[in-house]
Design a protein around this motif. Structure first.
Motif, mmCIF file in Angstrom:
data_model
loop_
_atom_site.group_PDB
_atom_site.id
_atom_site.type_symbol
_atom_site.label_atom_id
_atom_site.label_comp_id
_atom_site.label_asym_id
_atom_site.label_seq_id
_atom_site.Cartn_x
_atom_site.Cartn_y
_atom_site.Cartn_z
ATOM 1 N N PRO A 203 -7.370 -5.261 10.816
ATOM 2 C CA PRO A 203 -7.794 -4.546 9.608
ATOM 3 C C PRO A 203 -7.131 -5.110 8.350
ATOM 4 O O PRO A 203 -5.949 -5.470 8.364
ATOM 5 C CB PRO A 203 -7.331 -3.111 9.865
ATOM 6 N N GLU A 204 -7.905 -5.172 7.272
ATOM 7 C CA GLU A 204 -7.355 -5.496 5.959
ATOM 8 C C GLU A 204 -6.679 -4.245 5.386
ATOM 9 O O GLU A 204 -6.983 -3.114 5.810
ATOM 10 C CB GLU A 204 -8.472 -5.959 5.027
ATOM 11 N N PRO A 205 -5.784 -4.400 4.409
ATOM 12 C CA PRO A 205 -5.106 -3.223 3.847
ATOM 13 C C PRO A 205 -6.056 -2.144 3.354
ATOM 14 O O PRO A 205 -5.832 -0.952 3.599
ATOM 15 C CB PRO A 205 -4.275 -3.822 2.704
ATOM 16 N N TYR A 206 -7.142 -2.518 2.685
ATOM 17 C CA TYR A 206 -8.059 -1.495 2.192
ATOM 18 C C TYR A 206 -8.800 -0.812 3.337
ATOM 19 O O TYR A 206 -9.206 0.358 3.226
ATOM 20 C CB TYR A 206 -9.047 -2.092 1.183
ATOM 21 N N GLN A 207 -8.972 -1.538 4.469
ATOM 22 C CA GLN A 207 -9.605 -0.921 5.631
ATOM 23 C C GLN A 207 -8.673 0.069 6.302
ATOM 24 O O GLN A 207 -9.131 1.082 6.852
ATOM 25 C CB GLN A 207 -10.065 -2.017 6.595
ATOM 26 N N LEU A 208 -7.384 -0.186 6.255
ATOM 27 C CA LEU A 208 -6.424 0.815 6.714
ATOM 28 C C LEU A 208 -6.538 2.083 5.872
ATOM 29 O O LEU A 208 -6.442 3.203 6.395
ATOM 30 C CB LEU A 208 -4.999 0.261 6.640
ATOM 31 N N ASP A 209 -6.760 1.911 4.569
ATOM 32 C CA ASP A 209 -6.952 3.077 3.709
ATOM 33 C C ASP A 209 -8.224 3.825 4.090
ATOM 34 O O ASP A 209 -8.259 5.062 4.076
ATOM 35 C CB ASP A 209 -7.027 2.648 2.246
ATOM 36 N N ARG A 210 -9.269 3.097 4.454
ATOM 37 C CA ARG A 210 -10.505 3.757 4.885
ATOM 38 C C ARG A 210 -10.280 4.537 6.174
ATOM 39 O O ARG A 210 -10.810 5.644 6.334
ATOM 40 C CB ARG A 210 -11.622 2.727 5.097
ATOM 41 N N VAL A 211 -9.512 3.969 7.085
ATOM 42 C CA VAL A 211 -9.170 4.684 8.324
ATOM 43 C C VAL A 211 -8.405 5.955 7.988
ATOM 44 O O VAL A 211 -8.652 7.027 8.558
ATOM 45 C CB VAL A 211 -8.357 3.776 9.259
ATOM 46 N N LEU A 232 -2.475 -8.940 18.324
ATOM 47 C CA LEU A 232 -2.121 -7.561 18.626
ATOM 48 C C LEU A 232 -2.420 -6.658 17.431
ATOM 49 O O LEU A 232 -2.263 -7.079 16.279
ATOM 50 C CB LEU A 232 -0.632 -7.452 18.971
ATOM 51 N N PRO A 233 -2.831 -5.437 17.659
ATOM 52 C CA PRO A 233 -3.139 -4.530 16.550
ATOM 53 C C PRO A 233 -1.864 -4.098 15.832
ATOM 54 O O PRO A 233 -0.791 -4.036 16.443
ATOM 55 C CB PRO A 233 -3.801 -3.339 17.250
ATOM 56 N N PRO A 234 -1.965 -3.782 14.549
ATOM 57 C CA PRO A 234 -0.815 -3.250 13.812
ATOM 58 C C PRO A 234 -0.597 -1.779 14.162
ATOM 59 O O PRO A 234 -0.880 -0.870 13.371
ATOM 60 C CB PRO A 234 -1.225 -3.444 12.352
ATOM 61 N N ALA A 235 -0.097 -1.548 15.361
ATOM 62 C CA ALA A 235 -0.073 -0.200 15.924
ATOM 63 C C ALA A 235 0.708 0.774 15.056
ATOM 64 O O ALA A 235 0.293 1.926 14.875
ATOM 65 C CB ALA A 235 0.502 -0.238 17.338
ATOM 66 N N GLY A 236 1.851 0.338 14.531
ATOM 67 C CA GLY A 236 2.647 1.236 13.706
ATOM 68 C C GLY A 236 1.909 1.679 12.458
ATOM 69 O O GLY A 236 1.916 2.872 12.105
ATOM 70 N N ARG A 241 -1.737 6.493 10.148
ATOM 71 C CA ARG A 241 -2.968 6.893 9.484
ATOM 72 C C ARG A 241 -3.918 7.705 10.336
ATOM 73 O O ARG A 241 -4.760 8.437 9.812
ATOM 74 C CB ARG A 241 -3.692 5.638 8.977
ATOM 75 N N THR A 242 -3.819 7.572 11.666
ATOM 76 C CA THR A 242 -4.807 8.257 12.499
ATOM 77 C C THR A 242 -4.279 8.434 13.913
ATOM 78 O O THR A 242 -3.157 8.027 14.234
ATOM 79 C CB THR A 242 -6.130 7.463 12.523
ATOM 80 N N THR A 243 -5.104 9.036 14.754
ATOM 81 C CA THR A 243 -4.772 9.244 16.163
ATOM 82 C C THR A 243 -5.092 7.985 16.954
ATOM 83 O O THR A 243 -6.170 7.402 16.808
ATOM 84 C CB THR A 243 -5.592 10.415 16.729
ATOM 85 N N ASP A 270 6.195 -1.789 20.277
ATOM 86 C CA ASP A 270 7.390 -1.103 19.782
ATOM 87 C C ASP A 270 7.071 0.314 19.314
ATOM 88 O O ASP A 270 7.433 0.737 18.211
ATOM 89 C CB ASP A 270 8.044 -1.904 18.652
ATOM 90 N N LEU A 271 6.376 1.052 20.178
ATOM 91 C CA LEU A 271 6.041 2.440 19.896
ATOM 92 C C LEU A 271 6.942 3.367 20.707
ATOM 93 O O LEU A 271 7.311 3.046 21.838
ATOM 94 C CB LEU A 271 4.579 2.712 20.242
ATOM 95 N N PRO A 272 7.291 4.538 20.177
ATOM 96 C CA PRO A 272 8.089 5.496 20.949
ATOM 97 C C PRO A 272 7.373 5.917 22.221
ATOM 98 O O PRO A 272 6.146 6.018 22.258
ATOM 99 C CB PRO A 272 8.249 6.684 19.987
ATOM 100 N N ALA A 273 8.145 6.175 23.262
ATOM 101 C CA ALA A 273 7.562 6.522 24.556
ATOM 102 C C ALA A 273 6.676 7.758 24.466
ATOM 103 O O ALA A 273 5.605 7.810 25.081
ATOM 104 C CB ALA A 273 8.673 6.730 25.584
ATOM 105 N N GLU A 274 7.094 8.767 23.707
ATOM 106 C CA GLU A 274 6.282 9.975 23.590
ATOM 107 C C GLU A 274 4.932 9.671 22.957
ATOM 108 O O GLU A 274 3.906 10.224 23.362
ATOM 109 C CB GLU A 274 7.021 11.040 22.765
#
Length: 337
Positions: A203-211, A232-236, A241-243, A270-274
């Protein structure tokens, strides 16, 4: 029925010592009490993105690009599917469903190729297992009407306005691949107002805003993204921004094991286990509109019981982290579906 041990309760997976009481397939109470059990009780997994048809072609096409592997209509996957007979395809899907059930998955959201006949094939495959897939037909609106919704390929490949409108009118689920190879199909996918997106690696930065504005859920498939070398996706950033939910994608390239997907996601993204456990359970369930994925009163009793005293899990100081990063099929005592 009563299950005793360490219960990972609620959306936060708070580990409590106690028991879960189940009646008629529903969790009716969760009681904190002293027990002698070392079991760990958690929700069964929801695999939020699968392609089970290529179960007949495991590890085929090593070294090919994503387009060469799976792009319709001439990718290797589609050529192999066209060459296989119906019985072979149904048997392959049945075996993958059985494997998912044995490894703690209660359901999957399946993007089912082949139009109406493809939907009928997975219905036949699922008839002999307890796992109940959420099937999204592909290619035609008729396949959507015969299933639980529509699973679209990337918006660069085709126009889906007709299918989206028909799916909305039918009150069914609409998901679409987006941003797997690059960002060029993301805007068109978001314009369709989908119920969820799959991949979102670029995703581009503005597309992250759309999400962020749309709050559309996203299913990540990190093992698949590494195998197909798309990144890899920018998971953090997406998680802010979303679920997020988690899927294993094509059986052709990865086993449909949520244990493997969770461990990979937790360590590489690098996401928390929960957060990862929510991605593998309740978040996928809510995308599909299912009353499962969490150990809470009133929820469907789709549960997984692990042996906390197994050689692999004994000595764990953080139970949730151990489940996400360490547990596997060998630790399972029971899958309650």
């Amino acid at each position: 029925m009563e299950l005793e041990g360490t219960v990972l309760r609620g959306r936060a997976f708070d580990p409590i010592e106690g028991r879960v009481v189940v009646e008629d397939g529903e969790i009716v109470s969760i009681e904190e009490t002293t027990t002698d059990s070392g079991d760990v009780i958690l929700p069964a997994f929801v695999n939020a993105h699968t392609h089970l048809g290529d179960s007949i072609a495991k590890e085929a096409g090593g070294g090919l690009t994503l387009e060469e592997l799976v792009a319709p209509p001439d990718g290797l996957k589609h050529r192999l599917l066209d060459a296989a007979d119906r019985a072979e395809l149904v048997e392959g899907m049945t075996r993958s469903l059985r494997f998912m059930q044995a490894t703690g998955t209660s359901t999957c959201i399946e993007f089912r190729e082949g139009g109406v006949p493809g939907v009928e094939m997975i219905e036949d495959a699922a008839s002999g297992v307890d796992l109940d897939p959420v099937v999204l037909g592909r290619e035609t609106a008729d396949a959507m009407r015969a299933s639980d919704g529509f699973g679209a390929s990337g918006a660069n490949d085709a126009e889906f306005e007709h299918e989206r409108r028909a799916t909305r009118e039918a009150g069914k689920l609409f998901g679409i691949h987006a941003g797997e190879v690059d960002s060029t199909d993301i805007d068109a996918a978001l314009d369709l107002d989908p119920d969820f997106l799959v991949h979102m690696v670029h995703p581009e930065p503005y597309q992250l805003d759309r999400v962020d504005d749309s709050e559309v859920p996203i299913v990540l498939c990190p093992r698949s993204n590494v195998v197909t070398d798309v990144g890899l996706p920018p998971a953090g950033e997406l998680a802010e921004r979303t679920t997020l939910a988690l899927g294993t994608d094509n059986v052709m390239t990865n086993s449909p094991s949520m244990f493997r997907e969770m461990a990979f996601a937790a360590k590489l993204l690098d996401l928390p286990a929960e957060d990862v456990l929510r991605m593998a359970t309740v978040n996928g369930a809510e995308i599909a509109g299912l009353n499962r994925g969490v150990v809470a009163e009133g929820r469907d009793a789709k549960l997984l019981v692990l042996d906390g005293d197994s050689d692999n899990l004994t000595g764990a100081r953080d139970v949730v982290r151990a489940v996400v990063r360490r547990a596997g099929q060998g630790d399972i005592k029971r899958v309650l579906l």
